[in-house]
Design an enzyme around this catalytic site. Structure first.
Site, PDB file in Angstrom:
ATOM      1  N   LYS A  54      27.592  12.345  39.318  1.00 38.07           N
ATOM      2  CA  LYS A  54      26.338  12.161  40.069  1.00 38.07           C
ATOM      3  C   LYS A  54      25.240  13.024  39.463  1.00 38.07           C
ATOM      4  O   LYS A  54      24.085  12.599  39.344  1.00 38.07           O
ATOM      5  CB  LYS A  54      26.561  12.491  41.552  1.00 38.07           C
ATOM      6  CG  LYS A  54      27.321  11.396  42.261  1.00 38.07           C
ATOM      7  CD  LYS A  54      27.862  11.796  43.616  1.00 38.07           C
ATOM      8  CE  LYS A  54      28.741  10.655  44.141  1.00 38.07           C
ATOM      9  NZ  LYS A  54      29.588  11.018  45.268  1.00 38.07           N
ATOM     10  N   GLN A  98      29.988  15.449  49.459  1.00 38.91           N
ATOM     11  CA  GLN A  98      31.087  14.717  48.828  1.00 38.91           C
ATOM     12  C   GLN A  98      32.280  14.642  49.783  1.00 38.91           C
ATOM     13  O   GLN A  98      32.657  15.634  50.396  1.00 38.91           O
ATOM     14  CB  GLN A  98      31.483  15.429  47.515  1.00 38.91           C
ATOM     15  CG  GLN A  98      32.548  14.723  46.708  1.00 38.91           C
ATOM     16  CD  GLN A  98      32.109  13.355  46.198  1.00 38.91           C
ATOM     17  OE1 GLN A  98      30.987  13.176  45.745  1.00 38.91           O
ATOM     18  NE2 GLN A  98      32.988  12.381  46.279  1.00 38.91           N
ATOM     19  N   ASP A 121      23.574   8.744  51.229  1.00 41.87           N
ATOM     20  CA  ASP A 121      24.811   7.975  51.248  1.00 41.87           C
ATOM     21  C   ASP A 121      24.759   6.858  52.287  1.00 41.87           C
ATOM     22  O   ASP A 121      25.649   6.011  52.328  1.00 41.87           O
ATOM     23  CB  ASP A 121      25.970   8.919  51.607  1.00 41.87           C
ATOM     24  CG  ASP A 121      27.065   8.881  50.577  1.00 41.87           C
ATOM     25  OD1 ASP A 121      26.997   8.041  49.669  1.00 41.87           O
ATOM     26  OD2 ASP A 121      28.001   9.691  50.687  1.00 41.87           O
TER      27      ASP A 121
END
Ligand code: NDP
Length: 285
Positions: A54, A98, A121
């Protein structure tokens, strides 16, 4: 040796690259850098690889990126404190924690401490709720990526039978909602589905996210179907999907590979979401 593949491959790697190129061009036109903060709690090796990817993706498209690594025993309140600081930061437009997070942490509480306007997200209750009511704002990255892969086939979604195998908050449920919002007829299957093969065989579009290597075999797939393999199973040094690619690709019309299918698209949509959050005023978020 060349394999006898009859299905057309949907190349996630290539589509993701073109999304990144498009984002890079858009970023050059801005007078600021969109910023993404990624928090990793603990040292899970797969998570470390994903977080590094990322960060690299951010560099590729010209984003500002911050990676914050916290020890695995970090208290939930500390993580939320950090998120609240990032919520206030002018340099950060998207925040992601994460997953999986350590067991002592309630993932949804942590995710919901991210402002919906910075929920890169798309997994906060507000953004998932918006998806539920058909007002798509920030899509969860993996389902958003799957949608783009399906769109690549140019199939008309209205009226098609979509079968989602797996009903997780991360993948199964949101991809089903995305399909429903586009007027597909959607079936959700899970570990208690009575006759899975009977359901999957009906699918014009089959999306499988269960985490069981090569679980879906040709006899479970309708001839000509679009088959999307979300599964990532680590077997030795290899990544294996939930679909038995070699045999199912002789039956399917379109198929995604693992690796190189859904995975790169998930990362591309994260970049797209961050750009969107950096450049859009969401009145109702
Ligand atoms: P979860 O473990 O949260 O969910 C798995 C789902 O599969 C559950 O709904 C479960 O049913 C269902 N399931 C398990 N076994 C069976 C079975 N035998 N028959 C039918 N359904 C079954 O997983 P995720 O959704 O988070 O991830 C699924 C897979 O996708 C994993 O391999 C993961 O690594 C991968 N993944 C890949 C991503 C990418 O970017 N490519 C992103 C996210 C995930 P029940 O609800 O009844 O328990």
């Amino acid at each position: 040796m060349k394999e006898n593949v009859s299905a057309q491959l949907i190349n996630g790697q290539q589509i993701a690259k073109s999304i990144r190129n498009h984002i890079r061009i858009q970023v050059k036109r801005l007078d600021f850098k969109p910023g993404l903060a990624v928090i990793q709690i603990g040292t899970d090796s797969a998570s470390t690889v994903y977080v590094n990817h990322k960060q690299k993706d951010c560099e590729r498209v010209g984003f500002h990126s911050e990676v914050i690594r916290l020890p695995s025993n970090t208290l939930q309140e500390k993580v939320i404190d950090l998120i609240q600081q990032l919520n206030l930061s002018k340099h950060i437009h998207g925040i992601l924690v994460q997953m999986p997070m350590p067991n002592h942490i309630d993932e949804q509480i942590v995710i919901d401490s991210i402002l919906p306007q910075k929920d890169a997200d798309g997994l906060g209750t507000v953004n998932l709720g918006n998806l539920l009511i058909g007002q798509e704002r920030v899509l969860p990255c993996t389902p958003g990526g799957i949608l783009r892969l399906i769109e690549e086939t140019k199939i008309e979604l209205a009226g098609k039978r979509v079968v989602c195998v797996g009903r997780s908050r991360l993948v199964g449920k949101p991809i089903g909602l995305l399909m429903l919002n586009r007027h597909a007829t959607v079936t959700f299957c899970h570990s208690r589905t009575m006759d899975l093969g009977l359901e999957t065989k009906e699918a014009d579009i089959l999306v499988v996210a269960i985490g069981k290597p090569k679980f879906i075999t040709p006899k479970m797939v309708k001839s000509g179907a679009i088959v999307i393999d979300v599964g990532i199973n680590r077997i030795g040094n290899s990544l294996i999907g939930d679909i038995d690619f070699k045999t199912v690709s002789k039956v399917a019309g379109f198929i995604t590979p693992v690796p190189g299918g859904v995975g790169p698209m998930t990362r591309a949509i994260l970049l797209e979401n961050t750009l969107k959050l950096a450049t859009t005023q969401f009145e109702t978020l």
